[in-house]
Scaffold this active site. Structure first.
Site, PDB file in Angstrom:
ATOM      1  CE  LYS A  11     -45.996 -72.893  -5.859  1.00  0.00           C
ATOM      2  NZ  LYS A  11     -47.003 -73.672  -5.127  1.00  0.00           N
ATOM      3  CG  HIS A  59     -51.052 -83.755  -5.572  1.00  0.00           C
ATOM      4  ND1 HIS A  59     -50.835 -84.089  -6.894  1.00  0.00           N
ATOM      5  CD2 HIS A  59     -50.181 -82.746  -5.313  1.00  0.00           C
ATOM      6  CE1 HIS A  59     -49.890 -83.316  -7.406  1.00  0.00           C
ATOM      7  NE2 HIS A  59     -49.482 -82.490  -6.465  1.00  0.00           N
TER       8      HIS A  59
END
Length: 358
Positions: free
Chosen positions: A217, A292
């Site tokens: 990605k 995260h």
């Protein structure tokens, strides 16, 4: 490929020179702890704990003591942080620079050219060019556009989805995928040894060379006029076994450690490695899947390449290894396929979002 756009491209929004972001990008108050301009947050993090930096070159040295230290350093980072910077990984910087340039060149194309590669999430076609749909009860969006596709093994890739511009995109991405697959094997080896297991154990458990895939990605984060209100990617853990991240030397990665958000420094010639959910399950929680998120900033476009090492959806059964289960360390996870884990996680996220919205 479908070209229907269900949400506005963030790049298009940012290019209008707006002074404030639309309300659908404004995060809830509960999400704004240590949320701010990535450059400022990076400076604030300098005096606090730092994500470990590990040089993998020493593992290939003839110094047995140095090899053991490397194994222990990787084990400690994966157990304590769930994330680490790795240098000495062996991927030529010239290749990494070419990959960065290819990704940047694609995102520099006119919008109408990028839209030719648009995905269609509503129909399940997730590969291609896209922007995040609001999949939570709050309806909040992320300040990013992206390009997503399977990159390894080669026999499973659909090159008709990959960008045709720049002309070297396919060649460079294939070359990088092969190099990174080798790095992934080395990381699994170190992580196995860190648990006192045979060096090939963890990789085999999550699919091995045949059934472990790499999904890439490319995240594109435009400049944002209100970075203290927006996120590039909202807080999450990865479903993968391992995730690798490289970027264009603009900060933005933030990880949750010791109940605080720590902004990652930009370490030259490094890759960031995350422990994902699948490895946490197999290790019976000895390795931690790290929470995260991605910050944005007012000054520079950030581009990051996130590569997810994922088990086969159905062939691989994720379960704590018997060697890591005992009366003192009972099993923390019920067996599940990767597909089942993803579905469970989506369901839990929907429930959390629903409760938060009440």
């Amino acid at each position: 490929m479908a070209t229907n756009v269900l949400v506005p491209r963030v790049e298009s929004l940012a290019s209008t020179g707006l002074d404030s972001i639309p309300t659908e990008y404004v995060r809830l108050e509960s999400e704004r702890d240590h949320l701010g301009d990535a450059f400022e947050e990076e400076k604030k993090s300098e005096e606090g704990p730092q994500i470990p930096i590990i040089d993998l070159k020493v593992f290939d040295s003839g110094d047995e003591a140095a090899r053991k230290r490397c194994v222990e350093d990787v084990r400690a980072a994966a157990s304590d942080w769930g994330v680490m910077h790795i240098v000495g990984h062996g991927i030529p910087m010239e290749l990494i620079d070419r990959l960065r340039e290819a990704g940047k060149t694609f995102f520099d194309l006119p919008m109408e050219e990028k839209e030719k590669y648009a995905n269609d999430q509503s129909s399940g076609m997730i590969q291609g060019y896209g922007s995040k749909l609001a999949n939570n009860a709050s309806g909040k969006l992320e300040w990013e556009d992206y390009f997503f596709h399977l990159m390894f093994p080669e026999n499973l890739t659909d090159l008709s989805i990959w960008p045709k511009h720049p002309s070297n995109y396919v060649e460079v991405t294939k070359e990088f995928a092969k190099e990174l697959r080798g790095v992934a094997s080395n990381m699994f080896k170190l992580l196995s040894l860190g648990l006192g297991l045979p060096e090939d154990k963890l990789e085999a458990e999550v699919g091995g060379m045949e059934d472990l895939i790499l999904q890439m990605k490319i995240n594109y984060y435009p400049k944002c006029p209100q970075p203290s209100l927006a996120v590039g990617v909202e807080a999450h853990t990865d479903v993968s076994a391992l995730s690798f991240i490289l970027h264009n030397n603009v900060p933005g990665l933030q990880v949750h450690y010791a109940d605080k958000w720590v902004t990652a420094k930009c370490i030259p010639e490094s890759l960031v490695v995350h422990v994902g959910d699948s490895l946490e399950i197999v290790s019976n929680g000895k390795y931690k899947s790290v929470l995260h998120r991605g910050l944005v900033n007012k000054e520079k476009v950030r581009i990051s390449w996130a590569i997810f090492c994922e088990p086969h959806k159905e062939k691989v059964l994720l379960r704590p290894l018997p060697e890591l289960v005992s009366d003192e360390a009972p099993s923390k996870f019920a067996p599940r396929t990767f597909a089942q884990h993803v579905q469970q996680k989506i369901f839990k996220k929907a429930q959390v979002s629903l409760n938060a919205a009440k």
